[in-house]
Each structure stands twice: as structure tokens, then as C-alpha cells.
Design an enzyme around this catalytic site. Structure first.
Site, PDB file in Angstrom:
ATOM      1  N   ASP A   1     -11.744   3.220   3.639  1.00 44.89           N
ATOM      2  CA  ASP A   1     -12.121   1.806   3.548  1.00 44.89           C
ATOM      3  C   ASP A   1     -13.633   1.655   3.375  1.00 44.89           C
ATOM      4  O   ASP A   1     -14.114   0.577   3.039  1.00 44.89           O
ATOM      5  CB  ASP A   1     -11.703   1.070   4.835  1.00 44.89           C
ATOM      6  CG  ASP A   1     -10.451   0.233   4.639  1.00 44.89           C
ATOM      7  OD1 ASP A   1     -10.161  -0.128   3.483  1.00 44.89           O
ATOM      8  OD2 ASP A   1      -9.782  -0.061   5.642  1.00 44.89           O
TER       9      ASP A   1
ATOM     10  N   LYS B   1       0.836  -1.205   0.000  1.00 45.69           N
ATOM     11  CA  LYS B   1       0.000   0.000   0.000  1.00 45.69           C
ATOM     12  C   LYS B   1       0.864   1.245   0.000  1.00 45.69           C
ATOM     13  O   LYS B   1       0.630   2.187  -0.756  1.00 45.69           O
ATOM     14  CB  LYS B   1      -0.901   0.031   1.243  1.00 45.69           C
ATOM     15  CG  LYS B   1      -2.149  -0.780   1.116  1.00 45.69           C
ATOM     16  CD  LYS B   1      -2.943  -0.726   2.410  1.00 45.69           C
ATOM     17  CE  LYS B   1      -4.063  -1.748   2.353  1.00 45.69           C
ATOM     18  NZ  LYS B   1      -4.635  -2.079   3.649  1.00 45.69           N
TER      19      LYS B   1
ATOM     20  N   GLN C   1      -5.379  -1.039   9.525  1.00 49.58           N
ATOM     21  CA  GLN C   1      -5.243  -2.409   9.019  1.00 49.58           C
ATOM     22  C   GLN C   1      -5.893  -3.400   9.982  1.00 49.58           C
ATOM     23  O   GLN C   1      -5.576  -3.418  11.178  1.00 49.58           O
ATOM     24  CB  GLN C   1      -3.750  -2.728   8.830  1.00 49.58           C
ATOM     25  CG  GLN C   1      -3.474  -4.079   8.240  1.00 49.58           C
ATOM     26  CD  GLN C   1      -3.980  -4.217   6.801  1.00 49.58           C
ATOM     27  OE1 GLN C   1      -3.915  -3.278   6.011  1.00 49.58           O
ATOM     28  NE2 GLN C   1      -4.500  -5.377   6.463  1.00 49.58           N
TER      29      GLN C   1
END
Ligand code: NDP
Length: 298
Positions: A121, A54, A98
């Protein structure tokens, strides 16, 4: 019939290129570089690899990447204080925590703490609610990356999916449920299956579009698949090989399904690369919204 391979790797590379063009344009017009903060707690090796990817791809897309790595023992209050700081930081447009977080941390509370505008997200209840009611314009939700990337691959392969029968196996908040909302929004007729579904093979056989998001290696067999169906395999499972090494497989028995499906995503190289590309697209959108600009076209 031999299925057409859906090349998620190539599609994702194209999407990242368009995001970079958008990020460069924002820099030229407003002097703003989209900023993504990635928060990782603990040392889960799979998460570490994913986060490294990422960070690399964020920089390549012309964005600022800020990486916060915290020990597994981090207390809830400390993590929430970091989220508050990131929420208030004007250089940060997207925040990604995460998952999974260590067991002692209340993940729902942490995700709810992220301001919805920076929730790249798409897991915050405000974005979930907006996706569910089909909000448009300035209230448009930020869409969860994996299902959004899957929808892009489906529409790129099939075009208009109005009236198609879609079956999703898996009802998680991260993949299955938002996938259902997106397919409904695209006018498919949607069925969501799960571990209590009766006669799953027969249900799958009704699908023009079959999305597998289960986390069980090669569970969907060739004889579950309607001839010509479009199969999207979200699963990522690491299994042992005869030589003692391991390999990645999806939730679909790929070789068996090749002979039945019309199109299919491989694992790896299908849905996986779309997730990070969509995350970058969401960060670009969040940066535009922070300046009160219309959403960029990617
Ligand atoms: P979850 O474990 O959260 O959900 C799995 C779902 O599958 C549940 O709804 C469960 O049903 C259902 N299920 C489990 N066993 C069966 C069964 N025997 N028959 C029918 N349904 C079953 O998983 P996620 O949604 O988070 O992830 C699914 C897969 O996708 C994993 O392999 C994961 O690694 C992968 N993934 C890939 C991503 C990518 O970037 N490509 C991103 C996210 C996930 P129930 O609700 O009844 O328990």
C-alpha cells in the site's frame, strides 16, 4: 468544449494484463508466484466488496491471494502477531491491511508493523520517506496505489507535465500528500488545498491539473475549472437518488465540469479501477525485490 473522458477502466485492464505477463514470467524463470495477503478486520460492507474484488483480480493476474478475515473484536496483539507471521512467510510478498480498522485498534502501529518491503500500500513511514526524498534504484519506494494510478492517467492523457500548475484538493496521507510528491517528482508546480484553504474556487481555477480527493459529493463546480484543465476525481461517494436507491458520485460535479475541462475521469470507471491494478503491480515489484531482481517494467 466537451472534455475527453479518461477511461481508467480500460487503462487498468491493460495494466493488470501487463502485471499478469510479469507474474507468469517470474513463475517460469524462478518458480515463484507473487503472493498477496489481505487482512480485513470486522464486517464493513464496503470493505468486504472491495476485498472480494481484490482477491478475484489477484488470482486473475496469476498471483496467490491469501485472505485473513478477523472478527471486529480482534485484539491489537493478535493482529500484530498475524502481521509478524506474514512478514516472516517467504510465500507472501505483499501485505495489505484493509482500512478503516475498528476504533479500538491503533492503525498506525499496525501499518508500522508491516515490513516496508511487503508494504504494497506504500503507507509505511519508510516508503513515505523514500517517496518524499525521491529515492531511486534499490531504495525506490513502494508508491501508494491511488495516487500512483492517478499519475499514470494524467501522464497518459497529457504526456510531459513539466511546469504545469497542479492543484490537489485534500491532504490525506493516503491520497493528497503522496499525490503531491508524485506530481512534484514529475516537475509540476504543486499546490495542496484543504478545509482551511481560502477562496478554493479561485485556487482551483489556476489549475492545469485538478485532483479532487475530498470525500464531499460533487463539491468541485463547473465554474471552478480552468478551460481545458485535466480533472482527476478520486472521490467515491454514495448518495441517495429520487427513487430511493443510491448512486456513486465523485467529488466533482461531473456534468457541469464536462463543458470546461479538457479531460476528466468519470466516477465510477476512472481512478477506482487503477487502485487495485497498482496494488497488483506493487506486489509484482515486491516479489522481484525479494529475489534481488530489478523492478519489473509495467
Ligand atoms: P480524508 O477524509 O482522509 O481527507 C479528505 C481531505 O479533504 C482532507 O485533507 C480535508 O481537509 C479535505 N477537505 C474536507 N472538506 C473540505 C472542504 N470543504 N474544502 C477543502 N478541502 C476539504 O479522505 P481520503 O483522502 O481518504 O479520500 C478522499 C476521497 O477519495 C473519498 O471520497 C474516498 O472515498 C476517495 N478514495 C478513493 C479511492 C479510490 O480507489 N478511488 C482510494 C482512497 C480514497 P483537512 O485535512 O483540513 O481536514
Amino acid at each position: 468544449m466537451t472534455a475527453k473522458l479518461i477511461d481508467g477502466k480500460a487503462f487498468a485492464a491493460g495494466l493488470r494484463g501487463r502485471v499478469k505477463t510479469g507474474a507468469d514470467a517470474l513463475m517460469s524463470s524462478h518458480g515463484v508466484k507473487p503472493g498477496l495477503a489481505v487482512v480485513i478486520v470486522g464486517e464493513d460492507p464496503a470493505s468486504q466488496v472491495y476485498v472480494r474484488n481484490k482477491v478475484k483480480q489477484t488470482a486473475e493476474a496469476g498471483m496467490e491471494s491469501i485472505h485473513h478475515e478477523l472478527p471486529a473484536s480482534t485484539e491489537q496483539s493478535k493482529l500484530e502477531a498475524l502481521i509478524d507471521d506474514l512478514n516472516a512467510d517467504p510465500k507472501i510478498h505483499g501485505i495489505l491491511v484493509q482500512l478503516p480498522l475498528p476504533g479500538h485498534v491503533d492503525s498506525d502501529a499496525v501499518l508500522a508493523r508491516i515490513t516496508p518491503e511487503k508494504d504494497v500500500d506504500g503507507f509505511h513511514e519508510v516508503n513515505v520517506g523514500r517517496l518524499s526524498i525521491g529515492s531511486t534504484g534499490r531504495s525506490k519506494p513502494i508508491i501508494p496505489c491511488t495516487p500512483w494510478g492517478s499519475l499514470m492517467l494524467i501522464q497518459d492523457t497529457l504526456g510531459d507535465i513539466t511546469g504545469a500548475n497542479a492543484v490537489i484538493v485534500g491532504r490525506s496521507n493516503i491520497v493528497g500528500k503522496p499525490m503531491a510528491q508524485l506530481l512534484l517528482g514529475a516537475n509540476a508546480t504543486v499546490t495542496v488545498a484543504h478545509s482551511r484553504t481560502r477562496d478554493l474556487p479561485a485556487l482551483c481555477k489556476t489549475a492545469d491539473i485538478l485532483v479532487a480527493a475530498v470525500g464531499r459529493p460533487e463539491m468541485v463546480r463547473g465554474d471552478w475549472v480552468r478551460d481545458g484543465a485535466c480533472i482527476i476525481d478520486v472521490g467515491i461517494n454514495r448518495i441517495p437518488k429520487d427513487d430511493g436507491k443510491t448512486k456513486l458520485v465523485g467529488d466533482v460535479a461531473f456534468d457541469e465540469c464536462l463543458g470546461h475541462a479538457g479531460s476528466i475521469t468519470p466516477v465510477p470507471g476512472g481512478v477506482g479501477p487503477m487502485t487495485i491494478a497498482c496494488l497488483l503491480a506493487n506486489t509484482l515489484t515486491a516479489a522481484h525485490r525479494s529475489l534481488d531482481l530489478d523492478d519489473p517494467e509495467v
